[in-house]
Design a protein around this motif. Structure first.
Motif, PDB file in Angstrom:
ATOM      1  N   LYS A   1      -9.390  -2.031 -10.350  1.00 57.14           N
ATOM      2  CA  LYS A   1      -8.593  -0.848  -9.665  1.00 57.14           C
ATOM      3  C   LYS A   1      -8.428   0.274 -10.678  1.00 57.14           C
ATOM      4  O   LYS A   1      -7.950   0.094 -11.876  1.00 57.14           O
ATOM      5  CB  LYS A   1      -7.071  -1.519  -9.505  1.00 57.14           C
ATOM      6  CG  LYS A   1      -6.066  -0.521  -8.823  1.00 57.14           C
ATOM      7  CD  LYS A   1      -4.877  -1.158  -8.518  1.00 57.14           C
ATOM      8  CE  LYS A   1      -3.901   0.038  -7.820  1.00 57.14           C
ATOM      9  NZ  LYS A   1      -4.555   0.553  -6.544  1.00 57.14           N
TER      10      LYS A   1
ATOM     11  N   SER B   1      -8.409  -1.461   0.648  1.00 55.51           N
ATOM     12  CA  SER B   1      -8.228  -0.339   1.856  1.00 55.51           C
ATOM     13  C   SER B   1      -8.169   0.825   1.182  1.00 55.51           C
ATOM     14  O   SER B   1      -7.971   1.746   1.798  1.00 55.51           O
ATOM     15  CB  SER B   1      -6.723  -0.725   2.384  1.00 55.51           C
ATOM     16  OG  SER B   1      -5.930  -0.555   1.683  1.00 55.51           O
TER      17      SER B   1
ATOM     18  N   CYS C   1      -7.039  -3.204  -4.236  1.00 50.37           N
ATOM     19  CA  CYS C   1      -6.694  -2.844  -3.058  1.00 50.37           C
ATOM     20  C   CYS C   1      -7.937  -2.405  -2.017  1.00 50.37           C
ATOM     21  O   CYS C   1      -8.335  -1.144  -2.458  1.00 50.37           O
ATOM     22  CB  CYS C   1      -5.479  -1.896  -2.595  1.00 50.37           C
ATOM     23  SG  CYS C   1      -5.062  -1.933  -0.964  1.00 50.37           S
TER      24      CYS C   1
ATOM     25  N   ASP D   1       0.918  -1.333  -0.064  1.00 45.09           N
ATOM     26  CA  ASP D   1      -0.096   0.052   0.117  1.00 45.09           C
ATOM     27  C   ASP D   1       0.874   1.226   0.092  1.00 45.09           C
ATOM     28  O   ASP D   1       1.675   1.415   1.220  1.00 45.09           O
ATOM     29  CB  ASP D   1      -0.819  -0.122   1.210  1.00 45.09           C
ATOM     30  CG  ASP D   1      -1.859   1.351   1.252  1.00 45.09           C
ATOM     31  OD1 ASP D   1      -1.584   2.242   0.697  1.00 45.09           O
ATOM     32  OD2 ASP D   1      -2.900   1.120   2.033  1.00 45.09           O
TER      33      ASP D   1
END
Length: 410
Positions: free
Chosen positions: A289, A300, A298, A11
Motif C-alpha cells: 500500500k 479496490s 486494498c 474504504d
C-alpha cells in the motif's frame, strides 16, 4: 461522551461518498435557499442526537462575478473560540473533497468499522480531533471538488494559479462574514498535493499584490503533511525509499541508478536496461500500500499517480526562501506516495541553519518519531509508523499538532 475508534479499516472513498451524499440530501433545502450564506448543522445522518461540537457549512462566491461557489465546513474549537488558532485546511489529491479532512484526517468525526450493504455509515466522534485546540475551516477546493461548483461551464478545469487566487478570495470574504475571528492566530494547513498550494497562498498573504487586504489578520504560518513540493520528485525518491525499506534489493537499486541515472520520470523508451530494471522495481513495490506500506493493500483502490497532477507554479522553490513565519511538516515515515526524504531534501535546499538537530521525540517513554528545527522557524517531524495522512496514526499526529500549536517542545 466520546465513542472509541474501531480498528477496522473501511474504504474511505466509499464512506466519504456515502456520507457526502447523505449530508447533501440532509441539507439540500438549506442550499436551495441561498448560495451566499452559512448554516448551523446540529445533526448528521448516521449520528444519534445532536452533535457535541459546533459545525457550520456554507458557500462563498469567488471570481469576477462570483461564478465559482466554494463550499466549506467550519468546526469551532472545543476550547476557546475567541483565542484559539484558526486554520484553513486544504485537502490534497488534487480534487479530494475536504470531507476527507473532516472525517479521516484532522476533523471531529469518524466512522463505525462495520457497514451493512445499503446502509449509511455510523458516525463516531474522533477523540484525536485537532479541533480540541483550534477552529478549522475545511474548504472544497479546487472548483468541482466536493460540493463546490461553477455556474458556468461544467467542464471547467482549474489549475494551481486559480486555486491560489480562489483561496485568497475565499479568505477575504469569509473573514468579512466572521469578523470575530480576525484577531485569532491564523494558519493555513493541508497535505499531499496541497504542498503545491499552501506555501504560495501563505506568501501571497504576506507579500502578494493583495497583502494590504490581509494585513488585518493575525497570520502565523502554515502546516503541511507529506506534501508534494517539486514536480515529479516523488517518483525519484520512491526508488530510494524502496531500497531503504527493503522493498527492493541493493543490487537492483544500484542497477537502477546506473542505467537510469537517477531519473525515473519520462524514461527514454530506447533505454532498455533502465526499463527492464524499473519494471522489476514496479513489480516489487506495487504489491504494498503506497499510502502506508505497513497497512494491507486494498485491491479496490488505485494508488495516486503524480503524472496526472495539475500544472505547477514554478516559483515555489525560489520564493519559499523568503518565508520565515511559524511552520511545520509532518511526515509519516512509511508513506511511499511522498517519501519523507523528499520533504527533508526540499527543506535542506532552502539553506537555513539547523537550530535543533535531529533527535527523537517521545510519547510517554516511547519514540513517536524524529524531528529537526531550522532557523526560519520551520520544524520537520516524522511520525514513526505513519502514512500519507493523519488517518493512519490519528493519535500520534494529533499529539504533534497540539504540542506545536501551543508552543510546547516536541
Amino acid at each position: 461522551m466520546i465513542s472509541p475508534l474501531t480498528t477496522n479499516h473501511l474504504d474511505p472513498m466509499v464512506l466519504s461518498f456515502r456520507l457526502s451524499l447523505s449530508i447533501l440530501l440532509h441539507l439540500h433545502p438549506l442550499f436551495s435557499a441561498s448560495a451566499y450564506a452559512h448554516w448551523t448543522v446540529n445533526s448528521l445522518p448516521g449520528f444519534s442526537g445532536d452533535l457535541p461540537f459546533s459545525l457550520e457549512t456554507g458557500y462563498v462566491g469567488v471570481g469576477d462575478r462570483e461564478e465559482f461557489q466554494l463550499f466549506y465546513y467550519f468546526v469551532k474549537t472545543y476550547s476557546n473560540p475567541k483565542t484559539d488558532p484558526l486554520i484553513l485546511w486544504l485537502t490534497g489529491g488534487p480534487r479530494c473533497s475536504s470531507l476527507s479532512g473532516l472525517a479521516f484526517e484532522s476533523g471531529p468525526i469518524n466512522f463505525e468499522g462495520e457497514l451493512k450493504e445499503g446502509s449509511l455509515p455510523q458516525v463516531l466522534i474522533n477523540p484525536y480531533s485537532w479541533t480540541q485546540n483550534s477552529s478549522i475551516i475545511y474548504l472544497d477546493l479546487p472548483v468541482g471538488t466536493g460540493f463546490s461548483y461553477t455556474k458556468t461551464s461544467q467542464d471547467h478545469k482549474s489549475g494551481d494559479h486559480e486555486q491560489v487566487q480562489h483561496s485568497l478570495q475565499f479568505l477575504k470574504k469569509w473573514f468579512d462574514d466572521h469578523p470575530e475571528f480576525i484577531s485569532n492566530p491564523f494558519y493555513i494547513a493541508g497535505n499531499s498535493y496541497s504542498g503545491m498550494i499552501v506555501p504560495i497562498v501563505a506568501l501571497q498573504i504576506l507579500e502578494g499584490t493583495y497583502k494590504h487586504i490581509f494585513s488585518f489578520i493575525n497570520f502565523q504560518g502554515y502546516i503541511l503533511g507529506n506534501p508534494f513540493t517539486i514536480p515529479h520528485a516523488s517518483e525519484n525518491f520512491r526508488i530510494l525509499f524502496a531500497r531503504n525499506m527493503a522493498l527492493i534489493s541493493d543490487e537492483l537499486y544500484e542497477s537502477l541508478e546506473t542505467s537510469c541515472q537517477g531519473e525515473y520520470v519520462n524514461i527514454d523508451p530506447n533505454n532498455v536496461e533502465c526499463l527492464k530494471h524499473y519494471d522489476t522495481y514496479t513489480k516489487c513495490a506495487s504489491v504494498v500500500k503506497q499510502g502506508c506500506i505497513l497497512w494491507p493493500k486494498c485491491p479496490s483502490l488505485k494508488e495516486p499517480q503524480t503524472s496526472n497532477m495539475m500544472p505547477y507554479l514554478p516559483t515555489i522553490g525560489l520564493t519559499m526562501t523568503k518565508f520565515e513565519k511559524h511552520s511545520i511538516y509532518m511526515s509519516g515515515d512509511h508513506d511511499m506516495v511522498v517519501p519523507h526524504m523528499e520533504t527533508h531534501a526540499w527543506i535542506k535546499a532552502l539553506n537555513y541553519s539547523v537550530v535543533d538537530d535531529w533527535r527523537p521525540w517521545f510519547i510517554d517513554d516511547e519514540v513517536g518519531g524524529y524531528t529537526r528545527s531550522f532557523a526560519n522557524n520551520m520544524t520537520f517531524v516524522t511520525v514513526k509508523g505513519g502514512g500519507h495522512t493523519p488517518e493512519y496514526l490519528r493519535e500520534e499526529s494529533s499529539i504533534v499538532f497540539k504540542r506545536w500549536i501551543i508552543g510546547e517542545s516536541l
